[in-house]
Motif scaffolding. Structure first.
Motif, PDB file in Angstrom:
ATOM      1  N   TYR A   1       0.692   5.286   0.783  1.00 47.83           N
ATOM      2  CA  TYR A   1       0.047   6.525   1.493  1.00 47.83           C
ATOM      3  C   TYR A   1       0.708   7.711   1.236  1.00 47.83           C
ATOM      4  CZ  TYR A   1      -2.846   2.955   3.873  1.00 47.83           C
ATOM      5  OH  TYR A   1      -3.678   2.003   4.496  1.00 47.83           O
TER       6      TYR A   1
ATOM      7  N   LEU B   1      -4.687   6.841   1.619  1.00 50.00           N
ATOM      8  CA  LEU B   1      -4.277   5.823   0.468  1.00 50.00           C
ATOM      9  C   LEU B   1      -4.143   6.340  -0.782  1.00 50.00           C
ATOM     10  CD1 LEU B   1      -3.370   2.844   0.548  1.00 50.00           C
ATOM     11  CD2 LEU B   1      -5.951   2.548  -0.263  1.00 50.00           C
TER      12      LEU B   1
ATOM     13  N   GLU C   1      -7.132   4.878  -5.607  1.00 52.93           N
ATOM     14  CA  GLU C   1      -8.112   5.531  -4.880  1.00 52.93           C
ATOM     15  C   GLU C   1      -8.539   6.754  -5.480  1.00 52.93           C
ATOM     16  OE1 GLU C   1      -9.518   4.000  -1.913  1.00 52.93           O
ATOM     17  OE2 GLU C   1      -8.140   2.647  -2.734  1.00 52.93           O
TER      18      GLU C   1
ATOM     19  N   PHE D   1       0.624  -1.120  -0.046  1.00 54.32           N
ATOM     20  CA  PHE D   1      -0.142   0.041   0.029  1.00 54.32           C
ATOM     21  C   PHE D   1       0.917   1.292   0.104  1.00 54.32           C
ATOM     22  CE2 PHE D   1      -3.871  -2.438   1.077  1.00 54.32           C
ATOM     23  CZ  PHE D   1      -3.298  -3.344   1.613  1.00 54.32           C
TER      24      PHE D   1
ATOM     25  N   LEU E   1      -3.265  10.125   7.010  1.00 54.90           N
ATOM     26  CA  LEU E   1      -2.803   9.262   6.020  1.00 54.90           C
ATOM     27  C   LEU E   1      -3.866   9.036   5.224  1.00 54.90           C
ATOM     28  CD1 LEU E   1      -0.843   8.365   8.729  1.00 54.90           C
ATOM     29  CD2 LEU E   1      -0.011   6.596   6.956  1.00 54.90           C
TER      30      LEU E   1
END
Lengths: 113, 115
Positions: A35, A45, A58, A33, A43
């Motif tokens: 961030y 994403l 995202e 992942f 944070l």
């Protein structure tokens, strides 16, 4: 817990240029992942990177701006492209291992001037 | 829509006191609830985490209390020390789903423990 190494730890870049951030994990993981943490903020994403497939982005983040590579199960890169001062943030990679939970690297502190 | 809400926004506690940070979530599909501690210039470090089939979990001075019906969970730091002064984030994920297991974070709170 998982050992995650991020490079570089910090950089100062000129606007309009690109920076590639590397993330190396000490064991194989399915998902990695990425961030972003803007100054004084939480944070957010950017995307989830699976080995052998396109990253999942995202809302608000696009591949042209943040291309991601995931060539194997222990490594990933995030590129911040055509940078502007608004991209000044800490960028963090993270992995999830069942016994350790979600672990984070120490981050890359990016300043765009 | 903020899926994970933290309160208070900041907290000042005297050394030896109890620090309590609360978190509320909206998505009932969340099944994993961690708390993170972050010092300046460092990445977040996992403190303690809980699953919804447990109402409380304790590790050293840190305790998570979980209320499934209220969709809330809290972090209690007993015998707070100046070294606990940091930013604390709650988070949640649908961890068991695998492909959709991303963490969603609260906004974070700054804890200051006065000597």
């Amino acid at each position: 817990s998982a050992v995650i190494s991020q490079k570089p730890s910090r950089d100062i870049c000129q606007r309009g240029t690109s920076l590639t951030i590397q993330c190396q994990v000490d064991s194989q993981v399915t998902m990695m992942f990425w961030y972003r943490q803007q100054p004084g903020q939480s944070l957010t994403l950017i995307a989830t990177a699976n080995q052998g497939s396109e990253a999942t982005y995202e809302s608000g983040f696009v591949i042209d701006k943040f291309p991601i590579s995931r060539p194997n199960l222990t490594f990933s890169t995030l590129t911040v492209s055509n940078m502007s001062p608004e991209d000044s943030s800490i960028y963090l990679c993270s992995v999830d291992r069942e016994r350790d939970g979600y672990t984070f690297g120490s981050g890359t502190r990016l300043t765009v001037v | 829509q903020q899926q994970v809400k933290q309160s208070p926004q900041s907290l000042i506690v005297q050394k030896g006191g109890i620090s309590i940070i609360n978190c509320a979530y909206e998505n009932t599909a969340f099944d994993y609830f961690p708390w993170y501690q972050q010092f300046p210039g460092k990445g977040p470090a996992l403190l303690i985490a809980i699953r919804p089939d447990v109402s409380e979990k304790k590790e050293g001075r840190f305790t998570i209390s979980f209320n499934k019906s209220a969709k809330q969970f809290s972090l209690h730091i007993m015998d707070s020390q100046p070294g606990d002064s940091a930013t604390y984030f709650c988070a949640a994920s649908m961890r068991s789903t695998g492909a959709n297991s991303k963490l969603t974070f609260g906004k974070g709170i700054t804890l200051s423990v006065r000597p």
